[in-house]
Design a protein around this motif. Structure first.
Motif, PDB file in Angstrom:
ATOM      1  N   LYS A 393      32.916  58.872  59.917  1.00  0.00           N
ATOM      2  CA  LYS A 393      34.067  59.215  60.768  1.00  0.00           C
ATOM      3  C   LYS A 393      34.232  58.251  61.956  1.00  0.00           C
ATOM      4  N   PHE A 394      33.444  57.175  62.000  1.00  0.00           N
ATOM      5  CA  PHE A 394      33.440  56.322  63.196  1.00  0.00           C
ATOM      6  C   PHE A 394      34.794  55.706  63.499  1.00  0.00           C
ATOM      7  N   ASP A 395      35.600  55.412  62.457  1.00  0.00           N
ATOM      8  CA  ASP A 395      36.856  54.691  62.691  1.00  0.00           C
ATOM      9  C   ASP A 395      37.891  55.532  63.425  1.00  0.00           C
ATOM     10  N   LEU A 396      37.640  56.847  63.543  1.00  0.00           N
ATOM     11  CA  LEU A 396      38.581  57.689  64.280  1.00  0.00           C
ATOM     12  C   LEU A 396      38.656  57.291  65.752  1.00  0.00           C
ATOM     13  N   LEU A 397      37.628  56.596  66.237  1.00  0.00           N
ATOM     14  CA  LEU A 397      37.612  56.186  67.641  1.00  0.00           C
ATOM     15  C   LEU A 397      37.997  54.724  67.828  1.00  0.00           C
ATOM     16  N   THR A 398      38.498  54.101  66.777  1.00  0.00           N
ATOM     17  CA  THR A 398      38.988  52.731  66.923  1.00  0.00           C
ATOM     18  C   THR A 398      40.417  52.746  67.424  1.00  0.00           C
ATOM     19  N   GLY A 399      40.818  51.667  68.057  1.00  0.00           N
ATOM     20  CA  GLY A 399      42.181  51.568  68.567  1.00  0.00           C
ATOM     21  C   GLY A 399      43.214  51.604  67.461  1.00  0.00           C
ATOM     22  N   MET A 400      42.894  50.976  66.326  1.00  0.00           N
ATOM     23  CA  MET A 400      43.855  50.904  65.233  1.00  0.00           C
ATOM     24  C   MET A 400      44.174  52.292  64.693  1.00  0.00           C
ATOM     25  N   VAL A 401      43.157  53.101  64.431  1.00  0.00           N
ATOM     26  CA  VAL A 401      43.389  54.443  63.897  1.00  0.00           C
ATOM     27  C   VAL A 401      44.023  55.336  64.956  1.00  0.00           C
ATOM     28  N   GLY A 402      43.695  55.081  66.222  1.00  0.00           N
ATOM     29  CA  GLY A 402      44.344  55.837  67.288  1.00  0.00           C
ATOM     30  C   GLY A 402      45.840  55.591  67.321  1.00  0.00           C
ATOM     31  N   GLU A 403      46.255  54.382  66.972  1.00  0.00           N
ATOM     32  CA  GLU A 403      47.682  54.030  66.972  1.00  0.00           C
ATOM     33  C   GLU A 403      48.332  54.341  65.627  1.00  0.00           C
ATOM     34  N   PHE A 404      47.599  54.081  64.547  1.00  0.00           N
ATOM     35  CA  PHE A 404      48.123  54.307  63.189  1.00  0.00           C
ATOM     36  C   PHE A 404      47.205  55.302  62.480  1.00  0.00           C
ATOM     37  N   ASP A 405      47.395  56.587  62.733  1.00  0.00           N
ATOM     38  CA  ASP A 405      46.448  57.563  62.184  1.00  0.00           C
ATOM     39  C   ASP A 405      46.483  57.632  60.656  1.00  0.00           C
ATOM     40  N   GLU A 406      47.547  57.100  60.046  1.00  0.00           N
ATOM     41  CA  GLU A 406      47.597  57.066  58.581  1.00  0.00           C
ATOM     42  C   GLU A 406      46.513  56.169  57.990  1.00  0.00           C
ATOM     43  N   LEU A 407      45.913  55.312  58.838  1.00  0.00           N
ATOM     44  CA  LEU A 407      44.947  54.334  58.342  1.00  0.00           C
ATOM     45  C   LEU A 407      43.496  54.790  58.474  1.00  0.00           C
ATOM     46  N   GLN A 408      43.281  56.071  58.825  1.00  0.00           N
ATOM     47  CA  GLN A 408      41.900  56.536  58.921  1.00  0.00           C
ATOM     48  C   GLN A 408      41.250  56.446  57.549  1.00  0.00           C
ATOM     49  N   GLY A 409      40.025  56.007  57.524  1.00  0.00           N
ATOM     50  CA  GLY A 409      39.336  55.771  56.261  1.00  0.00           C
ATOM     51  C   GLY A 409      39.601  54.377  55.742  1.00  0.00           C
ATOM     52  N   ILE A 410      40.852  53.982  55.692  1.00  0.00           N
ATOM     53  CA  ILE A 410      41.218  52.636  55.232  1.00  0.00           C
ATOM     54  C   ILE A 410      40.639  51.587  56.184  1.00  0.00           C
ATOM     55  N   MET A 411      40.844  51.799  57.479  1.00  0.00           N
ATOM     56  CA  MET A 411      40.279  50.862  58.450  1.00  0.00           C
ATOM     57  C   MET A 411      38.763  51.022  58.540  1.00  0.00           C
ATOM     58  N   GLY A 412      38.283  52.237  58.300  1.00  0.00           N
ATOM     59  CA  GLY A 412      36.837  52.448  58.297  1.00  0.00           C
ATOM     60  C   GLY A 412      36.172  51.560  57.264  1.00  0.00           C
ATOM     61  N   GLU A 413      36.774  51.454  56.088  1.00  0.00           N
ATOM     62  CA  GLU A 413      36.228  50.591  55.039  1.00  0.00           C
ATOM     63  C   GLU A 413      36.205  49.138  55.497  1.00  0.00           C
ATOM     64  N   LYS A 414      37.307  48.693  56.093  1.00  0.00           N
ATOM     65  CA  LYS A 414      37.397  47.279  56.492  1.00  0.00           C
ATOM     66  C   LYS A 414      36.414  46.955  57.612  1.00  0.00           C
ATOM     67  N   TYR A 415      36.356  47.821  58.610  1.00  0.00           N
ATOM     68  CA  TYR A 415      35.434  47.570  59.714  1.00  0.00           C
ATOM     69  C   TYR A 415      33.978  47.666  59.249  1.00  0.00           C
ATOM     70  N   ALA A 416      33.690  48.562  58.312  1.00  0.00           N
ATOM     71  CA  ALA A 416      32.323  48.689  57.796  1.00  0.00           C
ATOM     72  C   ALA A 416      31.900  47.413  57.076  1.00  0.00           C
ATOM     73  N   LEU A 417      32.794  46.834  56.287  1.00  0.00           N
ATOM     74  CA  LEU A 417      32.479  45.590  55.588  1.00  0.00           C
ATOM     75  C   LEU A 417      32.251  44.461  56.592  1.00  0.00           C
ATOM     76  N   LEU A 418      33.089  44.397  57.633  1.00  0.00           N
ATOM     77  CA  LEU A 418      32.911  43.364  58.661  1.00  0.00           C
ATOM     78  C   LEU A 418      31.575  43.523  59.378  1.00  0.00           C
ATOM     79  N   ALA A 419      31.106  44.786  59.478  1.00  0.00           N
ATOM     80  CA  ALA A 419      29.840  45.053  60.183  1.00  0.00           C
ATOM     81  C   ALA A 419      28.632  44.867  59.278  1.00  0.00           C
ATOM     82  N   GLY A 420      28.860  44.499  58.024  1.00  0.00           N
ATOM     83  CA  GLY A 420      27.737  44.224  57.129  1.00  0.00           C
ATOM     84  C   GLY A 420      27.297  45.391  56.265  1.00  0.00           C
TER      85      GLY A 420
END
Length: 679
Positions: A393-420
């Protein structure tokens, strides 16, 4: 001679998602009104725009059909007194029908005479009947409504005009202080008020005022205009049907155009750009022939092609502002650490009665671990599942999901891959939200599916535990959707996990943050969702029998119901079910946990039934399981033909009931057969 009737209600702009359902509702209510009032018609055509709902009834009869009805009254002995005069009962009966005792006749039914009257009602003219149209309009219901000015009556939006034409004749009536006539309104900016000459000239009269009243014609215009742009620009436009339906109901005179944005924004994840265009601006996405996203979009203007360059520039400017936000959040979010975001979830409320999102994740992790073995996950998959459950659930506190709540989970995947994180962990973070609608996409990976199950299960159990249980149509926390999601995932992955056993294990888990309660209500809730999945052609009694079986494996239940429905078409179904039902009815009287004692058997039929029950061996082959039970029919019938179960000898009676219980305990794994109707 038949005529055509036009009814148009002019309103303020209706929310796009309501326009089409409201149009269909008006058609259905008008059809019901005419049918109830015996006014024959050939067909009803529908029209709608954001500012009007209309129907045209073709081939409307001039008058109602005459009505002749027979009414049965009291018996003759009640209708006549000793002197042969009509009693008050008879007089009251005919008075209620608008007739007199002179209209009474007597008819014999099964050896006794009864009062009968025949009522003839001359059909009214169409005009007399159509005065009820305002009642049809008032009967419509909407998901949202409002009242305005001094009106107490609530409606979807303020009403401005009412047009009612019978061929070329304007009919007079009132609705919400609006008097009917032939006046309609054209396009808000390009048109004017206009007179509708006849019911048949409706579309042409409005077209002159830049209104395309036929929604299908308007849709075809949009599609054709988009395809023309595709051809001219050598691009491919994604015509998403949901988006098309929404745009269709936002415009009265559509003009499609293509705009552009700076190619630098293509560095932002595609999902952000698509969300900005489709969900926020109602733009269609443009790609090249290879499917690559292009820095362009298609929008549809509510108007003609005049000053279109200015419109394009305005739309581009608005979109760029959204893309700037997306680019900013994409850049800034990459500076965040997943561990820090997870820690901050301790301060984010999941629900005030339930606790924090972090606590929800902890419970989900425990459920995930419990499910991992049952789902047959490998050690590597279990490792990925544990990691995903710890952070998902970490991406719920990102700026992107805060602005575009439709992207929850989707951005979580992308940020998780960037984080290794591994691809499996990242995918599970995205997939745990699936399915996000009744028939939405399901998770594709086992790790994602298990995480989705665990997340949904804790959500359901948590809300039930604090008394937030859906009632009626009220389901503010979408628990029905979550339950349906659990059921669909289990079936799709073929996981033979019995819901009742699973729920039992979940309630045995101990969490510091919450104690699960209301277990029975949770199971009943799941049964209701499984019922929704049953084939609609399966009869209600078979569905009920399967739902009350002791096998709560979703895929088995759905398939068993279908198989029994097929079996119901065969000759052996009725006798087999009746035999099993007889056993079920008596077995209900059996004492619990009493073993069958073969030394108490008094005839060969008892022994034969005991041996047959012992030989029942159910497998994953559901057809074989049903066949085994149906094959017992002659053995069961022979038992009942030669054996009195409820004898005076208590030991013998108890033993025979125990034998029937042993049979039904096995049969119960398929269905509760005494709930199947064989009449």
């Amino acid at each position: 001679m038949s005529k055509n009737l036009l009814v148009e209600l002019g309103l303020e702009e209706i929310p796009a998602y309501i326009v089409t359902p409201a149009m269909v509702q008006l058609k259905d209510r008008m059809a019901q009104f005419l049918t109830d009032n015996r006014l024959a018609f050939e067909e009803i055509e529908m029209f709608s725009t954001p500012r009007r709902l209309a129907v045209r009834v073709r081939g409307l009869a001039d008058q109602q059909e005459d009505l002749t009805e027979d009414f049965k009254g009291p018996s003759k002995k009640i209708a006549l007194d000793a002197d042969g005069n009509f009693t008050k009962a008879a007089e009251g009966f005919v008075r209620g029908k608008g007739l007199t005792t002179a209209d009474i006749t007597f008819r014999e039914i099964k050896g006794e005479e009864y009062v009968y009257v025949t009522k003839h009602e001359k059909g009214k003219s169409a005009k007399e009947v159509l005065v009820g149209i305002p009642e049809v309009l008032a009967s419509m219901t909407f998901p949202v409504s409002m009242h305005w000015a001094s009106n107490k009556f609530e409606y979807i939006r303020p009403v401005h005009t009412l047009t009612v034409l019978l061929d070329d004749e304007a009919l007079e009536m009132d609705f919400l202080d609006i008097s009917s006539g032939r006046i309609s309104r054209g396009h808000r900016f390009l048109g004017h008020e206009t007179e509708i000459a006849t019911a048949d000239s409706y579309e042409d009269d409005l077209r002159k005022e830049y209104v395309i009243a036929d929604s299908l014609e308007r849709e075809n215009m949009i599609v054709e205009q988009i395809k023309a742009i595709e051809k001219a620009q050598d691009v491919v436009v994604e015509i998403d049907q949901d988006l098309l339906n929404e745009v269709l109901n936002l415009v009265e005179y559509p003009t499609a155009f293509m705009g552009a944005f700076d190619a630098k924004y293509l560095a932002v994840p595609e999902e952000v750009l698509v969300t900005s265009m489709k969900n926020h601006q109602r733009y269609f996405v443009v790609r090249d022939k290879a499917g690559k996203l292009l820095p362009n979009f298609i929008s549809v203007r509510n108007g003609n092609a005049e000053f279109l360059d200015n419109v394009i520039k305005g739309n581009e400017k608005v979109l760029v502002a959204r893309l700037e936000d997306g680019e900013f959040f994409w850049r800034e979010d990459q500076k965040l650490e997943i561990a820090d975001l997870v820690e901050r979830l301790k301060a984010v409320t999941f629900h005030e009665k339930i606790g924090s999102l972090y606590e929800h994740m902890e419970r989900t992790a425990a459920i995930s671990a419990l499910l991992a073995d049952q789902a047959g996950l490998s050690d590597e998959e279990k490792t990925d599942l544990a990691r995903a459950a710890a952070i998902y659930k970490f991406d719920l506190l990102t700026g992107m999901v805060g602005e575009f709540d439709e992207l929850q989970g989707i951005m979580g995947e992308k940020y998780a891959l960037l984080a290794g994180e591994t691809a499996a962990v990242a995918a599970a973070i995205r997939e745990h939200y699936l399915p996000n609608s009744a028939d939405g996409d399901l998770p594709e990976t086992k790790v994602g599916a298990v995480l989705a199950l665990a997340d949904k299960l804790d959500t359901i159990l948590s809300f039930f535990s604090v008394g937030l249980i859906p009632s009626g149509s009220n389901d503010p926390y979408a628990l029905r959707r979550a339950t349906q999601g659990v059921v669909r995932i289990l079936e799709a992955f073929g996981w033979t996990i019995a819901i009742d056993e699973l729920v039992e294990k979940l309630y045995a888990l101990e969490h510091d943050s919450l104690a699960y309660e209301h277990q029975t209500e949770v199971l009943d809730f799941f049964r209701a969702r499984v019922e929704k999945m049953m084939d609609k052609s399966v009869s209600k009694d078979i569905v009920t029998a399967v739902l009350n079986s002791s096998n709560f494996v979703v895929s088995d239940m759905v398939e068993t119901a279908r198989l029994l429905a097929e079996k119901a078409k065969t000759a052996d179904f009725k006798p087999a079910v009746e035999s099993l039902s007889r056993a079920f009815n008596l077995a209900e009287k059996a004492a619990a946990d009493v073993a069958v004692d073969s030394s108490l058997f008094e005839n060969e039929e008892e022994k034969a039934l005991a041996e047959a029950v012992e030989k029942i061996a159910f497998t994953t082959d559901l057809v074989s399981n049903i066949d085994q039970l149906f094959a017992l029919q002659p053995v069961i019938d022979a038992f009942f033909d030669n054996t009195m179960v409820m004898v005076e000898d208590e030991a013998v009676k108890t033993n025979r009931l125990a034998l029937l219980a042993a049979l039904t305990n096995k049969a119960q794994q398929v269905a509760q057969f005494n709930q199947i109707n064989t009449k």
